[in-house]
Design a protein around this motif. Structure first.
Motif, PDB file in Angstrom:
ATOM      1  N   GLU A   1      31.244   8.131 -49.280  1.00  0.00           N
ATOM      2  CA  GLU A   1      30.972   8.920 -48.079  1.00  0.00           C
ATOM      3  C   GLU A   1      31.554  10.314 -48.191  1.00  0.00           C
ATOM      4  O   GLU A   1      30.954  11.304 -47.770  1.00  0.00           O
ATOM      5  N   ASP A   2      32.779  10.420 -48.745  1.00  0.00           N
ATOM      6  CA  ASP A   2      33.393  11.734 -48.880  1.00  0.00           C
ATOM      7  C   ASP A   2      32.627  12.618 -49.850  1.00  0.00           C
ATOM      8  O   ASP A   2      32.495  13.827 -49.642  1.00  0.00           O
ATOM      9  N   SER A   3      32.111  12.007 -50.916  1.00  0.00           N
ATOM     10  CA  SER A   3      31.397  12.813 -51.910  1.00  0.00           C
ATOM     11  C   SER A   3      30.030  13.249 -51.419  1.00  0.00           C
ATOM     12  O   SER A   3      29.592  14.365 -51.669  1.00  0.00           O
ATOM     13  N   SER A   4      29.331  12.376 -50.695  1.00  0.00           N
ATOM     14  CA  SER A   4      27.983  12.711 -50.225  1.00  0.00           C
ATOM     15  C   SER A   4      27.956  13.300 -48.834  1.00  0.00           C
ATOM     16  O   SER A   4      26.982  13.927 -48.444  1.00  0.00           O
ATOM     17  N   GLY A   5      29.012  13.069 -48.034  1.00  0.00           N
ATOM     18  CA  GLY A   5      29.036  13.580 -46.662  1.00  0.00           C
ATOM     19  C   GLY A   5      28.203  12.772 -45.710  1.00  0.00           C
ATOM     20  O   GLY A   5      28.009  13.148 -44.570  1.00  0.00           O
ATOM     21  N   LEU A   6      27.667  11.641 -46.163  1.00  0.00           N
ATOM     22  CA  LEU A   6      26.818  10.806 -45.327  1.00  0.00           C
ATOM     23  C   LEU A   6      27.597   9.608 -44.846  1.00  0.00           C
ATOM     24  O   LEU A   6      28.522   9.140 -45.496  1.00  0.00           O
TER      25      LEU A   6
ATOM     26  N   LEU B   1      16.733  11.207 -38.459  1.00  0.00           N
ATOM     27  CA  LEU B   1      16.730  12.549 -39.029  1.00  0.00           C
ATOM     28  C   LEU B   1      17.862  12.732 -40.027  1.00  0.00           C
ATOM     29  O   LEU B   1      17.638  13.146 -41.161  1.00  0.00           O
ATOM     30  N   GLU B   2      19.089  12.452 -39.615  1.00  0.00           N
ATOM     31  CA  GLU B   2      20.226  12.588 -40.503  1.00  0.00           C
ATOM     32  C   GLU B   2      21.377  11.752 -39.969  1.00  0.00           C
ATOM     33  O   GLU B   2      21.409  11.401 -38.781  1.00  0.00           O
ATOM     34  N   SER B   3      22.309  11.473 -40.857  1.00  0.00           N
ATOM     35  CA  SER B   3      23.512  10.731 -40.489  1.00  0.00           C
ATOM     36  C   SER B   3      24.683  11.405 -41.178  1.00  0.00           C
ATOM     37  O   SER B   3      24.768  11.417 -42.409  1.00  0.00           O
TER      38      SER B   3
ATOM     39  N   GLY C   1      29.717  10.192 -39.107  1.00  0.00           N
ATOM     40  CA  GLY C   1      29.715   9.114 -38.138  1.00  0.00           C
ATOM     41  C   GLY C   1      28.703   9.242 -37.032  1.00  0.00           C
ATOM     42  O   GLY C   1      28.630   8.368 -36.171  1.00  0.00           O
ATOM     43  N   LEU C   2      27.908  10.295 -37.001  1.00  0.00           N
ATOM     44  CA  LEU C   2      26.893  10.503 -35.967  1.00  0.00           C
ATOM     45  C   LEU C   2      25.511  10.451 -36.607  1.00  0.00           C
ATOM     46  O   LEU C   2      25.299  10.984 -37.703  1.00  0.00           O
ATOM     47  N   SER C   3      24.572   9.832 -35.911  1.00  0.00           N
ATOM     48  CA  SER C   3      23.202   9.671 -36.406  1.00  0.00           C
ATOM     49  C   SER C   3      22.241  10.334 -35.438  1.00  0.00           C
ATOM     50  O   SER C   3      22.292  10.077 -34.239  1.00  0.00           O
ATOM     51  N   SER C   4      21.375  11.174 -35.965  1.00  0.00           N
ATOM     52  CA  SER C   4      20.395  11.897 -35.151  1.00  0.00           C
ATOM     53  C   SER C   4      19.026  11.240 -35.327  1.00  0.00           C
ATOM     54  O   SER C   4      18.566  11.047 -36.464  1.00  0.00           O
ATOM     55  N   PHE C   5      18.389  10.932 -34.214  1.00  0.00           N
ATOM     56  CA  PHE C   5      17.073  10.296 -34.210  1.00  0.00           C
ATOM     57  C   PHE C   5      16.098  11.166 -33.429  1.00  0.00           C
ATOM     58  O   PHE C   5      16.494  12.089 -32.700  1.00  0.00           O
ATOM     59  N   ALA C   6      14.820  10.846 -33.575  1.00  0.00           N
ATOM     60  CA  ALA C   6      13.775  11.571 -32.832  1.00  0.00           C
ATOM     61  C   ALA C   6      12.565  10.663 -32.699  1.00  0.00           C
ATOM     62  O   ALA C   6      12.197   9.937 -33.637  1.00  0.00           O
TER      63      ALA C   6
END
Length: 582
Positions: free
Chosen positions: A153-158, A234-236, A239-244
């Motif tokens: 997670e730290d390396s990818s930021g996801l 859309l992105e994660s 710790g936050l996930s964006s949806f549409a």
């Protein structure tokens, strides 16, 4: 009478007798002994059942369930353990000396019991050591996996979306599934029989494809078919996930037909459209408004629930209603229908007398975009918390968000939080120290609120049908000038709060507590407290213009006093069948 009938009369069953000290006998025969003794026979010449077999003789075989295996290890090269050899010697001595003394028998029985108990303790100790070893190994393995995941997670930021771990403290916007169902609250008020008495049992063949949390599908609804509505991740990140939400080509064509029906200003065109597309969200919400204007509240609520069901069936598998970490951008037109449907459902629940369920919906709307708060749910959440008597939640929200959101600058929070502290001090199930601390905190906060917003007092007393004292009514600080000199944006916020929450102050104990603090504020004003001038200068700077989300909230609230305080450009109300474009 037979022995079987006697056992039935005494309530006993065969094989349920208590296990005595001599019930377990460990028999280990040598080949030479077996040949010397030979098979024993009874007086009738028959060999007794079970003779010649070595092992455990027990009255009831089910009593062996809780007893560990008597042999700790297999026989290797014809040798047994020392414990078994000792038991064999004791049992052999018993057989060879039947006329021995009573002391010898007691010693043999004690040796049997001590050997068995010692063996059981050793067995349990070994199993415990094995469990500890395996537990430490599994914990180390889990820690290694957690470290690997953290590095990725730290390396990818996801970060994978999902609810927070159960061990962590629940987020202040955490939504509980069971409180999204109004039946849960109604059962607490009226009982399960009164709520579920008229409901029919569920059919075996389910008409609807999935179980939902926001609404319960009804048998009167049309059969569900996917209208072309879906949700995309859309992105994660962090710790936050964006949806549409997304519209298919077929759904977009239905949307164009809906806009044409709205322009025609004829509700029957929307009805025709719903006959072809029974789960088109915007058509359901618009027809719900038309039914509400015609005072058909039941049909209006049913249409909103059907719209929510349609949108919940389109949820992404990773979209969570309860975690507080899923985001929906209000600026996307496809997402706005979900906001409006949740708000309308919340309004119906409040009018229905379910403030606890409405509070959960309010938290859900706020959690979808808490930083922007497009519908300004912070102007409503305090009211619902007080109505639901969830004072601890309101206090916690104020304590956690005051530092970065300045909730005390909103008149509703400035007056609702001290009221929550005061109502907590009235509860008898708290310790005396906590009650006195809550009372002091309430008095301090209400004096600060009256100093910051003096224009709230006189309209509040008027709403509560209370005639103020002459010293208060004629004082320059709380007099008519205080209400007139308020900036337009502040006047709008005060009108919204008083029009919604004035009845919470009508209790005699609350009014007497308010009167005491009003007199103390007047004494501070007459003494020339510098905090009074500081609050006046802040009022002139902070409340010059209200942001757009407050205007959206005022329009949706439909409180006449607040709508009348809107600016002329924003106060134009939509016609009966116009679509609310917010």
């Amino acid at each position: 009478m037979s022995r079987r009938a006697l056992r039935r009369l005494r309530g006993e069953q065969r094989g349920q007798e208590p296990l005595g000290p001599g019930a377990l006998q460990f028999v280990l025969r040598d080949d030479d002994d077996a040949e010397e003794e030979g098979p024993k026979r009874g007086p009738d010449g028959r060999r007794p059942r079970g003779s010649g077999k070595e092992g455990v003789r027990v009255n009831n075989r089910f009593e062996l369930i809780n007893i560990e295996d008597l042999e700790e290890g297999p026989v290797v090269n014809g040798e047994r353990s020392d414990c078994l050899l000792t038991e064999a010697v004791v049992s052999r001595n018993k057989r060879r000396s039947p006329s021995g003394s009573a002391e010898t028998k007691r010693d043999g029985e004690a040796a049997d019991r001590s050997n068995v108990s010692g063996k059981l303790r050793k067995k349990k100790k070994k199993q415990k050591n094995k469990k500890n070893a395996t537990g430490e190994t599994s914990e180390n393995g889990l820690e290694d996996i957690d470290r690997i995941l953290e590095r990725i997670e730290d390396s990818s930021g996801l970060n994978r979306p999902g609810p927070p771990p159960l061990s962590s403290k629940k987020h202040v916007l955490y939504v509980e599934h069971r409180h999204l169902n109004p039946d849960t609250e109604l059962k607490r008020y009226f009982g399960a029989r009164a709520v579920l008495g008229e409901q029919r049992p569920r059919q075996r063949q389910r008409i609807y494809p999935k179980c939902t949390w926001l609404t319960t599908p009804k048998s009167t609804w049309p059969r569900y078919s996917k209208p072309g509505l879906s949700m995309r991740l859309l992105e994660s990140r962090k710790g936050l996930s964006s949806f549409a939400f997304e519209h298919s080509e077929e759904y977009q064509q239905t949307q164009h037909k809906f806009l044409a029906a709205v322009e025609s200003m004829e509700p029957n065109n929307i009805v025709v459209l719903l006959q072809a597309s029974p789960y088109h969200v915007d058509s359901l919400l618009q027809l719900s408004d038309a039914c509400r204007f015609q005072e058909d509240q039941e049909m209006a609520r049913d249409l909103v629930e059907r719209a929510l069901y349609s949108m919940e069936c389109a949820f992404h598998p990773l979209f969570s209603l309860t975690s507080g970490t899923c985001r929906l951008d209000y600026r996307r037109p496809e997402n706005r229908s979900f906001y409006l449907a949740l708000y309308k459902q919340m309004s119906f629940l409040e009018k229905r007398g379910c403030p606890r369920t409405a509070l959960e919906y309010c938290k859900l709307i706020l959690s979808l975009e808490p930083d922007e708060d497009p519908l300004c749910m912070l102007l409503l959440i305090d009211h619902l918390a007080l109505r639901a008597r969830n004072y601890e939640y309101l206090v916690r929200l104020f304590q956690e968000w005051e530092a970065h959101r300045n909730l005390s600058q909103l008149p509703n929070f400035a007056f609702s939080v001290p009221l929550a502290y005061f109502l907590l001090s009235q509860q008898a199930d708290l310790p005396e120290q906590e009650l006195s601390s809550a009372r002091e905190k309430a008095s301090l906060l209400i004096r600060q609120a009256l100093t910051m917003f003096p224009g709230v007092l006189m309209p509040l007393l008027e709403y509560c049908s209370v005639r103020p004292d002459a010293a208060v009514a004629n004082h320059r600080f709380f007099g008519p000038d205080a209400e007139i000199s308020q900036p337009p944006a502040l006047r709008q916020l005060v009108s919204l709060y008083l029009g919604r929450s004035h009845f919470l102050w009508k209790e005699p104990a609350t009014m007497s507590w308010l009167e005491e603090n009003v007199r103390e504020v007047l004494q501070a004003v007459d003494a020339g407290d510098p905090a009074v001038e500081a609050c006046e200068s802040r009022r002139k700077v902070l409340y010059q213009r209200a942001p757009r989300n407050i205007h959206r909230h005022v329009v949706l609230s439909e409180i006449k006093e607040a709508v009348a305080a809107l600016p002329p450009a924003k106060s134009c109300q939509p016609r009966k069948h116009d679509r609310p474009l917010l």
